[in-house]
Design a protein around this motif. Structure first.
Motif, short mmCIF file in Angstrom:
data_model
loop_
_atom_site.label_atom_id
_atom_site.label_comp_id
_atom_site.label_asym_id
_atom_site.label_seq_id
_atom_site.Cartn_x
_atom_site.Cartn_y
_atom_site.Cartn_z
N ILE A 118 10.11 2.32 -3.91
CA ILE A 118 9.31 2.24 -2.69
C ILE A 118 8.06 1.41 -2.94
CG2 ILE A 118 10.05 4.38 -1.53
CD1 ILE A 118 7.40 5.62 -2.63
N ILE A 119 7.52 0.86 -1.87
CA ILE A 119 6.30 0.05 -1.97
C ILE A 119 5.28 0.59 -0.99
CG2 ILE A 119 5.33 -2.27 -1.64
CD1 ILE A 119 8.26 -3.22 -2.40
N LEU A 120 4.09 0.89 -1.51
CA LEU A 120 3.00 1.37 -0.65
C LEU A 120 2.15 0.16 -0.28
CD1 LEU A 120 1.72 4.47 -2.71
CD2 LEU A 120 3.65 4.38 -1.15
N MET B 8 10.66 7.94 -10.06
CA MET B 8 10.66 6.81 -9.13
C MET B 8 9.87 5.63 -9.70
SD MET B 8 9.72 7.77 -5.28
CE MET B 8 10.91 7.80 -3.98
N SER B 9 10.18 4.43 -9.20
CA SER B 9 9.26 3.32 -9.49
C SER B 9 8.63 2.90 -8.16
CB SER B 9 9.97 2.17 -10.16
OG SER B 9 11.07 1.77 -9.38
N VAL B 10 7.30 2.81 -8.19
CA VAL B 10 6.55 2.62 -6.95
C VAL B 10 5.66 1.39 -7.07
CG1 VAL B 10 4.86 3.71 -5.41
CG2 VAL B 10 6.48 5.13 -6.67
N GLY B 11 5.67 0.54 -6.06
CA GLY B 11 4.77 -0.61 -6.05
C GLY B 11 3.60 -0.34 -5.12
N MET C 257 3.32 0.42 -10.08
CA MET C 257 2.88 -0.96 -10.34
C MET C 257 1.97 -1.47 -9.25
SD MET C 257 6.40 -2.60 -11.54
CE MET C 257 7.51 -1.45 -12.30
N VAL C 258 0.77 -1.84 -9.68
CA VAL C 258 -0.17 -2.44 -8.73
C VAL C 258 0.01 -3.94 -8.85
CG1 VAL C 258 -2.60 -2.73 -8.18
CG2 VAL C 258 -1.76 -0.54 -9.03
N ALA C 259 0.26 -4.63 -7.73
CA ALA C 259 0.55 -6.05 -7.87
C ALA C 259 0.11 -6.86 -6.66
CB ALA C 259 2.04 -6.23 -8.07
N HIS C 260 -0.20 -8.11 -6.95
CA HIS C 260 -0.46 -9.06 -5.88
C HIS C 260 0.85 -9.78 -5.53
CE1 HIS C 260 -4.92 -9.08 -6.56
NE2 HIS C 260 -4.83 -9.18 -5.26
N ARG C 261 1.65 -10.07 -6.58
CA ARG C 261 2.88 -10.83 -6.38
C ARG C 261 4.00 -9.92 -5.89
NH1 ARG C 261 4.15 -14.26 -11.77
NH2 ARG C 261 2.02 -14.88 -12.28
N HIS C 262 4.74 -10.40 -4.91
CA HIS C 262 5.86 -9.62 -4.39
C HIS C 262 6.94 -9.43 -5.45
CE1 HIS C 262 4.85 -10.88 -0.02
NE2 HIS C 262 3.99 -10.04 -0.55
N THR C 263 7.14 -10.50 -6.26
CA THR C 263 8.22 -10.45 -7.25
C THR C 263 8.04 -9.29 -8.22
OG1 THR C 263 6.90 -12.07 -8.43
CG2 THR C 263 8.85 -12.89 -7.27
N THR C 264 6.79 -8.94 -8.48
CA THR C 264 6.52 -7.86 -9.45
C THR C 264 7.09 -6.53 -8.97
OG1 THR C 264 4.44 -9.02 -9.81
CG2 THR C 264 4.64 -6.89 -10.86
N VAL C 265 7.09 -6.34 -7.65
CA VAL C 265 7.51 -5.02 -7.15
C VAL C 265 8.94 -5.05 -6.58
CG1 VAL C 265 5.17 -4.19 -6.71
CG2 VAL C 265 6.36 -5.46 -4.92
#
Ligand code: ATP
Length: 599
Positions: free
Chosen positions: A568-570, A389-392, A555-563
């Motif tokens: 899924i996004i936590l 999976m890819s997870v933000g 991926m840990v991110a501040h920007r929405h575009t990154t995730v």
């Protein structure tokens, strides 16, 4: 004495043993030095009075059994023997100096190596609590100070104590009462001086330790944060801030050196003045200058002045060693504390194989609190990530993203709750193998002053770098074309501080290649694209998304575009997991799935 015990405790049992083995060599060298100098007197005596060869029983025995033909021949051989002895003594002294220096310099090496080991043995939170420049100061500066001020000063004292011992023996034969008087006066004077500088020495030692740490901290701040310093126009401010501890350090050192050396001048004045007074006293008692009794006494006085002159360095070195011990006790204590805190930790392991995972990473009611913090930074966090999976991970500043990431990376361990890999609890003993299975791509990659290959296979010895894995990692990170076509020496091109300058995007791709080199199952991106402009970010993200499926991406991110492309996004809020949703649900329609934290 307490300070000496402290210094000795810094040594390993093996080092104490070698020190004890070197001691006899130092004593022998001191003794040989004395004998070498003393030998000139019999030689000159025989030279001036050849009759002694016959009248002295030892000399006549050597003369007869050696089959000498004449006194001249005997004196010639005696001179040669004396010369050979001097050369041998010089050889012994050079050997002693070499052995002693090797031991002393070796202690700087071993103390700093043991400190580095102790720091690296500590769990990751230790690094969060301590200032790294202070640790560097301990390793590189304080260890050298202890060795030079304590162990070197002490060994110099031992050498001069040997000389002192023989001198005192000689003087006792010549004139016991005056010898005892001189020794008593010297000892009392130094004892008074030692007592009076006790407190100031300890205080100076503490000042030296603290100003040295501050100096290191500010130097690192100025040089490592060089970009910020210039952008914020803080150059002058930093130089001014640096100069406070730096001049404090210089002043404390100047004062401590004065405290160590000043008695020499006081004692010299007392010794010379005392001799003059003694001469005047003896002269008055023996009927004044020019009297026969006074003339008789002059040679004894001469020997005395000479002996006093040679005794003084021994006393001075003894005093110096004692003061140095006090001066260094703050540093010694700080190093001992660091050794002690790592004493019960297991030794550093060698390379560990990765702990593979096939199905899922599960967080079950995970709580974490930083040492000394009042509140949990993660509160009952529960979620499951399936393999591939890819997870933000998103959330406001301070929400707990980095903390969650450090737990996934295996740098931190839960205080409560558990992390399960393929359904099995990740134990403390397995944490290193888990780390070996997680790649980490950070915002600002640390490039060492080395080749591209060495930077990708970071920390792997040159001989063990696997070219196949290196090329595969570079290819996957989309940087192979650049390395082969644009860098002058391909994989052997030097990058880093003094090497080829790389753009933000190129550095980022190199960082991805580094994370991919060991072939991990999981890759964590820590704000990995936040330093890039939009176009470069889009490019790097496209490359990253190609990895999805074969690897689990977090991926840990501040920007929405990154995730945007994450499965899924936590979302974290104030340490709690408030939602698990896909991008569209979360940022698109607003109709997102909310999962109760801990549910
Ligand atoms: N070393 C530390 N010691 C004590 N508290 C800490 C430490 N590091 C972080 N915290 C606290 O833990 C909480 C979560 O911090 P964390 O760095 O995980 O947040 P974050 O979401 O990554 O923030 P940011 O987006 O600003 O990096 C914050 O309240 C922070 O003050």
């Amino acid at each position: 004495m307490k300070s000496l015990t402290l210094a000795v405790r810094l040594l390993t049992p093996a080092e104490r043993k070698t020190a004890m083995l070197i001691m006899p060599l130092i004593i022998l060298s001191g003794f040989a030095d004395m004998v070498g100098v003393a030998m000139i007197f019999p030689f000159l005596k025989v030279l001036g009075e050849p009759g002694l060869i016959q009248s002295n029983s030892y000399l006549s025995y050597v003369y007869t059994s050696g089959g000498f033909g004449s006194a001249d021949e005997f004196i010639f051989v005696l001179g040669i023997v004396f010369f050979v002895m001097l050369i041998a003594t010089a050889g012994l002294k050079i050997l002693t100096v070499y052995v002693a220096n090797r031991w002393l310099e070796g202690r700087i090496h071993s103390l700093s190596k043991r400190l580095l080991t102790a720091y690296l043995k500590q769990p990751y939170p230790f690094m969060l609590q301590r200032n790294s420049s202070e640790l560097v100061a301990n390793m590189l500066s304080e260890t050298a100070r202890i060795v030079s001020q304590v162990f070197r000063a002490f060994s110099e004292f031992v050498v001069s104590a040997v000389t002192l011992f023989f001198l005192v023996a000689l003087l006792l034969v010549i004139n016991p009462s005056v010898t005892l008087l001189a020794m008593g006066t010297f000892s009392a004077l130094y004892a008074v001086l030692l007592l009076s500088v006790r407190r100031i020495s300890s205080r100076l030692g503490q000042t030296i330790l603290s100003t040295n740490r501050k100096r290191h901290r500010l130097a690192m701040e100025a040089l490592i944060g060089g970009k910020q310093v210039r952008l914020l126009n803080r150059e002058r401010n930093l130089v001014e801030r640096y100069s406070v501890p730096s001049s404090g350090y210089a002043n404390a050192n100047a004062l401590s050196n004065t405290v160590r050396m000043a008695p020499r001048h006081i004692i010299e004045a007392v010794a010379i003045g005392g001799t003059v007074l003694l001469t005047l006293f003896l002269s008055a008692r023996s009927g004044g200058t020019g009297s026969a009794a006074m003339a008789d006494m002059l040679p004894t006085l001469g020997v005395f002045v000479l002996a006093l002159h040679r005794m003084m360095p021994a006393f001075q070195r003894g005093y110096n060693a004692s003061v140095s011990l006090r001066l260094s006790s703050a540093s010694a204590n700080s190093i001992l504390d660091d050794f002690k805190s790592a004493e019960d930790l297991p030794p550093l392991p060698g390379a560990v194989g990765p702990m593979r995972f096939r199905e899922s990473i599960e967080f079950k009611d995970v709580c974490f609190r930083y040492p000394g913090a009042e509140e949990d930074s993660l509160k009952n966090v529960t979620f499951t990530i399936a393999a591939g999976m890819s997870v933000g991970i998103v959330g406001r500043t301070g929400a707990g993203k980095t903390t969650l990431m450090d737990l996934i990376l295996g740098l931190l361990e839960p205080d409560r709750g558990e992390i399960r890999i393929d359904g099995r609890k990740l134990s403390h003993g397995e944490i290193r193998s888990w780390r070996a299975n997680v790649g980490y791509v950070q915002q600002d990659i640390y490039l060492s002053d080395a080749t591209v290959a060495q930077n990708i296979a970071f920390g792997v010895p040159d001989a063990d770098i696997d070219t196949g894995k290196l090329q595969a990692a570079a290819r996957m990170a989309q940087i192979e074309d650049f390395i082969l076509n644009e860098l002058p020496d391909g994989y052997e091109t030097f990058v880093g501080e003094r090497g080829v300058r790389l753009s933000g995007g190129q550095r980022q791709r190199l960082s991805i290649a580094r994370a991919l080199y060991p072939g991990p199952d999981v890759i964590v991106f820590d704000e990995a694209t936040s330093a890039l402009d939009n176009a470069t970010e889009a490019q790097v993200m496209a490359e990253i998304s190609k990895l999805a499926g074969s690897q689990t991406l977090i991926m840990v991110a501040h920007r929405h575009t990154t995730v945007r492309d994450c499965d899924i996004i936590l979302t974290l809020e104030n340490g709690a997991l408030t939602s698990i949703a896909d991008y569209d649900s979360l940022f698109g329609t607003g109709d997102h799935i909310t999962v109760a934290a801990g549910g």
